[in-house]
Design a protein around this motif. Structure first.
Motif, short mmCIF file in Angstrom:
data_model
loop_
_atom_site.label_atom_id
_atom_site.label_comp_id
_atom_site.label_asym_id
_atom_site.label_seq_id
_atom_site.Cartn_x
_atom_site.Cartn_y
_atom_site.Cartn_z
N GLU A 110 0.81 -1.21 0.00
CA GLU A 110 0.00 0.00 0.00
C GLU A 110 0.85 1.26 0.00
N SER A 111 2.17 1.09 0.01
CA SER A 111 3.08 2.23 -0.04
C SER A 111 4.42 1.75 -0.54
N GLY A 112 5.32 2.68 -0.80
CA GLY A 112 6.66 2.32 -1.27
C GLY A 112 6.73 2.25 -2.77
N ARG A 113 7.90 1.95 -3.26
CA ARG A 113 8.15 1.99 -4.69
C ARG A 113 7.69 0.72 -5.39
N MET A 114 7.02 0.91 -6.51
CA MET A 114 6.66 -0.20 -7.41
C MET A 114 7.33 0.10 -8.73
N ARG A 115 8.23 -0.78 -9.15
CA ARG A 115 8.99 -0.52 -10.39
C ARG A 115 9.28 -1.83 -11.10
N GLY A 116 8.98 -1.86 -12.40
CA GLY A 116 9.26 -3.05 -13.19
C GLY A 116 8.83 -2.87 -14.63
N PHE A 117 8.75 -4.00 -15.33
CA PHE A 117 8.50 -3.98 -16.77
C PHE A 117 7.57 -5.13 -17.14
N GLN A 118 6.78 -4.90 -18.19
CA GLN A 118 6.07 -6.02 -18.82
C GLN A 118 6.33 -5.99 -20.31
N LEU A 119 6.75 -7.15 -20.82
CA LEU A 119 7.08 -7.34 -22.22
C LEU A 119 6.06 -8.27 -22.84
N TRP A 120 5.55 -7.92 -24.03
CA TRP A 120 4.68 -8.81 -24.80
C TRP A 120 5.48 -9.37 -25.97
N VAL A 121 5.43 -10.69 -26.13
CA VAL A 121 6.16 -11.38 -27.19
C VAL A 121 5.16 -12.16 -28.04
N ASN A 122 5.23 -11.99 -29.34
CA ASN A 122 4.30 -12.64 -30.24
C ASN A 122 4.54 -14.16 -30.29
N LEU A 123 3.52 -14.89 -30.69
CA LEU A 123 3.62 -16.32 -30.96
C LEU A 123 3.40 -16.56 -32.45
N PRO A 124 4.11 -17.53 -33.05
CA PRO A 124 3.83 -17.87 -34.45
C PRO A 124 2.43 -18.45 -34.59
N ALA A 125 1.87 -18.35 -35.79
CA ALA A 125 0.49 -18.78 -36.04
C ALA A 125 0.23 -20.20 -35.55
#
Length: 291
Positions: A110-125
């Motif tokens: 409920e407090s403090g630092r929130m830091r990060g990343f989200q990566l989306w990677v495609n899938l072949p058909a």
């Protein structure tokens, strides 16, 4: 040896997603700003709980994979398969949406630092309709390689040869062969990495500025900008007098049509419309009928 150069700079833009989480989006801010197989990269970073407390309530995905990497903070992943993962500082998760998944990622602070990343990677058909899956990665599972210059590299996904050592990250078996590194360098230092010449690559500095490319053709890349690289079998990165930290990603391009509508990434409009219909009808996450 052919050294990759900085080919395109994609400045991140401020936006929000989920329940209103404030973030910065570089790749994926439009459907033309991508680096096959990478669809989107979001960075979230705030000390203000109002920027993240609403989190990402239940939502669907189909047709791609996600990698979430946390620098600071604590989020809880839950999905319809019954998976539950505590994503804490230094940890990661890999999720294959495949045919369909419904999940949430909610802050556990409920407090403090929130830091990060989200990566989306495609899938072949051929893999877009495979069963969904999830992998939780704890911080102590991620290899850390100390560099002679005082920096270090974390290998989150894939296999990298760093300073003569070949080291595998905990996330393997990705069809696009993704390499995901988190690199931290002191000021005035150099980093060289051999990479698969057939893979696309981009760099995202989140602290400090980088100079990318051979000494005769270096270009600067400021923080919170994605730098898409040219072809080549080596990546060379130089810091100025300040320390820097950055993500470095490579992956095998799929070279297939992409049709995206929000959380659904398919190859044709008809497939996207089917995904939307399946979600409305409660069939997104049902098993396919065997013939």
């Amino acid at each position: 040896m052919s050294i990759r150069t900085l080919q395109q700079i994609i400045p991140s833009i401020a936006t929000s997603d989920g329940g209103g989480v404030k973030l910065r989006r570089s790749l994926g801010q439009t459907q033309t700003l991508r680096a096959d197989p990478f669809l989107m990269l979001d960075e979230f970073s705030s000390m203000d709980a109002d920027d993240y407390i609403a989190g990402f309530p239940d939502h669907p995905h189909r047709g791609f994979e996600t990698l979430t990497y946390m620098l600071d903070g604590h989020m809880l992943h839950q999905d319809h398969l019954g998976n539950q993962g505590d994503l804490k500082s230094g940890g990661a998760q890999w999720m294959t949406a495949g045919r369909g998944i419904i999940h949430s990622e909610m802050p556990q602070q409920e407090s403090g630092r929130m830091r990060g990343f989200q990566l989306w990677v495609n899938l072949p058909a051929k893999e877009k309709m495979k069963p969904a899956s999830y992998q939780d990665v704890q911080p102590d599972e991620i290899p850390l390689v100390n560099l002679p210059n005082g920096g270090h590299v974390k290998i989150i996904a894939g296999i990298a040869t760093i300073d003569g050592q070949t080291i595998a990250g905990p996330i393997q078996g990705i069809s696009t062969g993704v390499l995901f590194l988190d690199v931290r360098l002191p000021g005035g230092s150099h980093f060289d990495l051999p990479v698969n010449p057939e893979h696309n690559a981009f760099v995202y500095p989140y602290e400090g500025q980088l100079a990318i490319g051979p000494a005769t053709n270096r270009r600067n890349l400021a923080p919170q900008n994605a730098g898409v690289l040219s072809s080549g079998d080596h990546i060379e990165i130089q810091t100025d007098d300040q320390a820097a930290a950055f993500l470095l990603l490579t992956g095998r391009p799929i070279r297939e049509p992409i049709v995206q509508y929000g959380p659904f990434v398919m190859n044709t409009r008809e497939e996207v419309e089917q995904a939307m219909a399946d979600y409305r009808n409660g069939q997104l996450i049902s098993l396919p009928v065997s013939g």
